[in-house]
Enzyme design. Structure first.
Site, mmCIF file in Angstrom:
data_model
loop_
_atom_site.group_PDB
_atom_site.id
_atom_site.type_symbol
_atom_site.label_atom_id
_atom_site.label_comp_id
_atom_site.label_asym_id
_atom_site.label_seq_id
_atom_site.Cartn_x
_atom_site.Cartn_y
_atom_site.Cartn_z
ATOM 1 C CG PHE A 15 -1.441 -1.405 1.511
ATOM 2 C CD1 PHE A 15 -2.157 -2.117 0.554
ATOM 3 C CD2 PHE A 15 -1.168 -2.015 2.725
ATOM 4 C CE1 PHE A 15 -2.604 -3.399 0.811
ATOM 5 C CE2 PHE A 15 -1.612 -3.291 2.990
ATOM 6 C CZ PHE A 15 -2.325 -3.990 2.035
ATOM 7 C CG ASP A 56 0.858 4.918 3.043
ATOM 8 O OD1 ASP A 56 1.966 4.392 3.223
ATOM 9 O OD2 ASP A 56 -0.119 4.703 3.779
ATOM 10 C CG ASP A 88 3.227 -3.220 12.623
ATOM 11 O OD1 ASP A 88 2.438 -2.253 12.598
ATOM 12 O OD2 ASP A 88 2.837 -4.410 12.646
ATOM 13 C CG ASP A 121 2.135 -2.304 3.446
ATOM 14 O OD1 ASP A 121 1.568 -1.976 4.517
ATOM 15 O OD2 ASP A 121 2.354 -1.491 2.533
#
Length: 289
Positions: free
Chosen positions: A174, A176, A260, A255
Site C-alpha cells: 500500500f 503511501d 510496524d 507491508d
C-alpha cells in the site's frame, strides 16, 4: 483522546496519534451515541451536519493541526454513504463482500471485490499519469480488503476465510508514506541525490508528480521483489530437506511488517542497526493516501 480499549473501565484516556487516532475518534463517537458507522446517517447533511463530523475529528488538546483536507474528506464520506444506501447490494458494504464471495471459486474473488470497490467508489481510484502512461496504485481499495482479511483471519489457518476466500496474494503493498521511508532506510530502494535533498528539505510533492509517482512505484516493485526472493528462499530450503514450518508470504504481510517497523523506529522502541536515521517521509497532501 480516548480510553485504552472498549474493555477499559479505569476512566483514564490516552492520546492516540496517526492511524490510531482515526479509530479512537470513531470509537469515541460510537460510545457517545453517534452512529458514525451507519451510512444512512453520515450520508445525510440533516441527520449528520458537517459540524458533527468536525467535532468527531477535532484535534486533541495540545495539537496544533486539524485533520488535513477535512472538507474534501467529508464530501467523500457523504458520497460513500449515498452509494452504500442507494446502489450497493444489501445497502451496506457487507453486500459487496457477499456478492464477491459468492462468485465461482475458479474466478479470483479478491480481484472481483477490488474491482467492485473501484466501480462503486470513485474516491478509491488512486491513479496517475507517469511519463505518458497510466499508473494505478489503488492504495485505499487494497488496504480495505487487506485489513478485512487480517481482522477476520480464521484462528485455524486451514479454514477458508469467511469474507476473503481467495486470500490477498494478488494485492500489492500500500504505497503511501511509511513503507517507502523504511525501504529506503534499509537500503532496499536507492534514491537519487535530488530525491534525498527534496525529502531532507521538507518540500511538498504534488500528488501525481513524477517524483511522488517514482517513490510510490519503486516501493511496490521493491516489495514484490522481496516477496519473490522470500518465496524462492523457502523453496530452496524445502528442496534441501528443511523441516521448518513455512508460511504463505505476500506483499500485504511484508507491508504490515515494514509499517510496524517504521513506527517502532520512529518512537525509539527499535533500532534497525543502520548508521543513519531514516529520511523524512515525502510530503504529499491527498485523500488517496
Amino acid at each position: 483522546m480516548w480510553k485504552e480499549s472498549w474493555e477499559d473501565t479505569s476512566g483514564k484516556v490516552k492520546k492516540w496519534e496517526g492511524y490510531w487516532s482515526l479509530l479512537a475518534s470513531i470509537n469515541k463517537a460510537l460510545e457517545s451515541g453517534i452512529p458514525i458507522t451507519d451510512p444512512s446517517f453520515y450520508a445525510s447533511e440533516i441527520a449528520c451536519p458537517d459540524s458533527i463530523i468536525e467535532s468527531i475529528f477535532e484535534p486533541a488538546d495540545g495539537c496544533i493541526e486539524t485533520i488535513p483536507l477535512l472538507k474534501e474528506r467529508i464530501r467523500i464520506l457523504r458520497e460513500v454513504g449515498r452509494t452504500l444506501v442507494e446502489k450497493v447490494p444489501g445497502h451496506s458494504f457487507m453486500g459487496l463482500l457477499e456478492e464477491a464471495a459468492s462468485q465461482p471459486s475458479g474466478q479470483n474473488r479478491t480481484l472481483r471485490l477490488l474491482n467492485d470497490i473501484l466501480d462503486y467508489f470513485p474516491s478509491f481510484r488512486d491513479e496517475s499519469i507517469y511519463k505518458g502512461r497510466k499508473v494505478v496504485f489503488w492504495k485505499r481499495a487494497q488496504i480495505l480488503i487487506a485489513e478485512i482479511w487480517a481482522a477476520f483471519y480464521p484462528l485455524d489457518s486451514s479454514e477458508m476465510h469467511p469474507l476473503v476466500p481467495d486470500s490477498v496474494d494478488c494485492l500489492t503493498m500500500f504505497a503511501d508514506y511509511r513503507v517507502p521511508q523504511m525501504l529506503q532506510h534499509l537500503g532496499t530502494t536507492i534514491y537519487s541525490d535530488n530525491v534525498i535533498e527534496t525529502l531532507k528539505g521538507g518540500k511538498y510533492l504534488e500528488y501525481g508528480s513524477d517524483m511522488e509517482c517514482s517513490i510510490r512505484t519503486s516501493s511496490i516493485v521493491a516489495v514484490q521483489q522481496l516477496r519473490e526472493k522470500m518465496v524462492w528462499k523457502q523453496e530452496q530450503l524445502y528442496h534441501a530437506g528443511s523441516t521448518e514450518q513455512t508460511f504463505p508470504i505476500n506483499s500485504v504481510l511484508i507491508d504490515f511488517l515494514l509499517w510496524d517497523l517504521a513506527k517502532l523506529v520512529e518512537s525509539g522502541q527499535h533500532s534497525t542497526g543502520r548508521v543513519s536515521i531514516p529520511l523524512p517521509c515525502h510530503r504529499t497532501r491527498s485523500t488517496y493516501y
